[in-house]
Design an enzyme around this catalytic site. Sequence first.
Site, PDB file in Angstrom:
ATOM      1  N   HIS A 167      38.815  40.708  -9.514  1.00 33.80           N
ATOM      2  CA  HIS A 167      38.841  39.275  -9.335  1.00 33.80           C
ATOM      3  C   HIS A 167      40.364  38.850  -8.922  1.00 33.80           C
ATOM      4  O   HIS A 167      41.200  39.582  -9.247  1.00 33.80           O
ATOM      5  CB  HIS A 167      38.553  38.904 -10.794  1.00 33.80           C
ATOM      6  CG  HIS A 167      38.635  37.075 -10.841  1.00 33.80           C
ATOM      7  ND1 HIS A 167      37.810  36.499 -10.121  1.00 33.80           N
ATOM      8  CD2 HIS A 167      39.344  36.444 -11.645  1.00 33.80           C
ATOM      9  CE1 HIS A 167      38.185  35.263 -10.747  1.00 33.80           C
ATOM     10  NE2 HIS A 167      39.227  35.186 -11.684  1.00 33.80           N
ATOM     11  N   CYS A 191      36.342  34.351  -5.202  1.00 35.07           N
ATOM     12  CA  CYS A 191      37.621  33.882  -5.824  1.00 35.07           C
ATOM     13  C   CYS A 191      38.590  34.466  -4.955  1.00 35.07           C
ATOM     14  O   CYS A 191      39.848  33.676  -4.907  1.00 35.07           O
ATOM     15  CB  CYS A 191      37.864  34.658  -7.168  1.00 35.07           C
ATOM     16  SG  CYS A 191      37.436  36.526  -6.923  1.00 35.07           S
TER      17      CYS A 191
END
Length: 993
Positions: free
Chosen positions: A824, A454
């Site tokens: 994330h 990510c």
Amino acid sequence: MDKILEAVVMSSYPNNVKQGLVRRVIEAAKQPMDSEQCWSMLELSTKLYLTGDTKFKREIGKEVLEVYGHYHPEEFEEFFNVRFLLSLLQEGYGPLGKRSHYVLDYIQLGLQFVLESPSANSIFSLLRIEVLRKVCERPSPKQCAKISKLLTQHPQCIPTGKHQVLFCQQLIRCIGQFQCVSEGEEDIMEFLEQVNKVSGLLQRIWRTQTSAILPSLKELFTIISSTEEQEAPSNALASVVQFVPLELMDGVIRNLTNDDSITDVQMMTAIGRMIDWVSWPLGKNIDKWIIALLKGLAAVKKFSILIEVTLSKIEKVFSKLLYPIVREGALSVLQYMLLSFQHSHEAFHLLLPHIPRLVASLKKEDSNSAVSSLEQLAELIHCMFFRFSGFPDLYEPVLEAIKALPIPNEDRIKHLLGQNAWTSQKNELACFYPRLASKSETGKIGLINLGNTCYMNSIIQSLFMASDFRHSVLNLTEGNSQPLMTKLQWLFAFLEHSQRPAISPESFLSASWPPWFTPGAQQDCSEYLKYLLDRLHEEEKTGKRIYQKLKESSLMSQGVEHPYLNKTLIEKMFGGKMMTKIRCLKCLNVSSREEAFTDLSLAFPPSDRHVRGSKSVLPVEEIGPQFIEPPGNTNQLSGSPWVRRKPAMAGEPTAPVETLSFQEPGEQANPSSSNAVGVGATKDPLVAFGEQASAPKDSKSVLDLINYFLSPERLTAENKYHCEKCASLQDAEKVAELTEGPHYLILTLLRFSFDPRTMKRKKILDNVSIPVVLKLPVLVTPEETEGVCQHGKDKAAPESGFMSIVYDLCSVVVHSGISSESGHYYCYSRECTDTIPHGQPRDGAPKPPSDKQLDFEIQWYLFNDTRVSFSSFESVSNITSFFPKDTAYVLFYRQRPGRQSCQLHEGLAEAGHLHGEPSLHKDLMEAISKDNILYLQEQEKEARNRAAYISALPKSPLWWRDFDKDKDDDNSSGGCSPAAGGGGSGSFHGLVF
């Protein structure tokens, strides 16, 4: 006597009068009586019991039978013979025939009086055969319950040997067809009681004959896995499972999941129907069996089954939390389904619209069950927030609903996620990432997460949304000797033109992968961005050097080239320059060094240092002159931009970096107003909103961090400066000044610092407000100042020294988590384009920026791996307020045209890179076209396969009806309604069936 009794029963006397007369007849029957009279009375009482049209008649028949069975056993045994019983069981009695409902009750009544008779064994043998035959005829729940009651009271009548196994299997078949036709609460309670009697008989048999258990379970699985049945088997089968000993669970599940004869469709059908069993009230251990089978399927890597079943059933399981009677089991199943479904957010996101309503309903219920469930549900939701961060627009309503509930600590969350995952090998689920049926409604394309990538996806999307950079990359010609840039061009082209909802950046990842990164581990997106830009820059520089040598060795024309065109694309787009000056505090000598940068790394000021309005921070316009030059030489600088200015007084507000305020047409300028942050200036509504939304009084701003970056630093003690003039270490002051503003300004907020106590990098979670527009001070020479003034782009006096460059926010990369090695990344982006019309005379003053550039009409997007959605600046501003671990990390700003940027825009325009949609070269267009065709073919194939899979799923009642019934009606009855504990016919029926 039988004639007298019949006359009394058939008379029109009141029942109490009849009862008195009957009592006399019964008392007389206790006396010795001849055989013929006994037979007559037994025939009459049998007739009354089996065909009586009132309960009174049947009660009279029962009393008489009991008296004769007790006081005339020989006659009763002779009357209650095998032939008579066989006739009753096979043909029924009297005019009703087989429709007689009380035959089994009659036999159960009579059996107690012949248990010790010589004919008892013959009767038992007959019944063992007949009950098996009856069960094979699939009797109603009521008749099945009567058989069970008979066999429970007289276990001698239970079939034995192979017939016993067959009897259990057929009894399970019967249960599978049970249906409650009425919605009345009394009828439902009666139905549940009947089912419990039947399943209780199975439990009794299994206790004495454990060898019958596995064949029974095999039959049960055959029923629930059948894809041929028109009607789904009854949820009453759940009552069977609760009596299976738990010690058999492991073996049963292992055999099922390793049986190659069971197809995936059968297994999916079976587990789907088992999950429906959470609706069955009062069942024990049903949730344990469901979870065990789900775990068993995970152990043999049947992930496709698990995914299909979870996505199709999780909403229905969730809806059952409304009902206290099944809540505990439903919550257990829900917890496992969510905590194990860790490869994708799909399952959790299906529940998001329903969570606030359920939470409200449980709060209203205010029972111990509701309170406990709310706490467990909140813990589960926070686990999902932790696992699937980056969806603030979807999570805000849910977070608001559960804000008053306890929040689990991170260790607890990691423990729950760790112990429930289907597999520890993430690559085993690589092919099961979210299936996206179609492109996002935004028209944008997502990027597939290849395993903690990510950090790369968010950077690529931010670069892609930098439209000037994207157009330049897409306009690259073939054979440009830049392999990494070519891969980026292909990736951008697919993001622009692919029909897929998301594409895989695998090829670009392998080409741009920093060699020190650990595969599969989370990385720092800022570190990746720096490495990527440096690689692209060096690659183009190498190509330019080769080109220059070829040009020098040939007769190529040596025409004058625009100096801007000698820069690499990275320098043109992201390159800026900064002057670092150090002044020795002893000899006042100043040394300076100019260096290029592609991003500014902004440290957080110490907690005891207040940047905004503090006298310890020098205003930008005062940096340099007031301490760089010796006081005695001030007069030499007259007419120079480096005139020493009056130092800021204590408490006097200063603003090195400004947000931008805009004057309405016709509004008189207020010379006393200021653009300074912290000053009561007239501000753009957009800027004011940004500050109001995300900047509490004690919070920091990006402006504070930039001002801190540009403020003087004292070099003392161990950090003394080696002065060449003094030839020794001396106290000094160091200051940085921007001398060239980049087209795209990248700001990295240095949130990660090393903690020597834990020997780990920790994260600074401070909320930082982000201005959507800011002015950056850039130091210019007098010549540059005059040039700018001649262009009509700045009316500042030549001696001003600094000019302000306006930047618009275009991307924000957010990090969710508390460590750079975990968490994330996702990003917010919008397309900032020029507001100067193409073809406007370059020597004229630019038109004022359009309103669209300055307000919220420019659409924001949220890029979170494969998911792309519409968003807003409000969401960007409020993200850390709602989710404290989600913090802005890397910011992209785009320079507005005008002032120092004129050279860049002129160069781009001359190079033909700025305006119009870029045309891709032939090979790239063909590759995209082929992939789009391939995608359509894949979609068709998947649709066919999915249709076959979905058709196998059991048809169950619509789950959302449970929510529709929960209208918070204050007049609703109690009970099994969502907010009560027992009654409520309509909702109860919806629960069980």
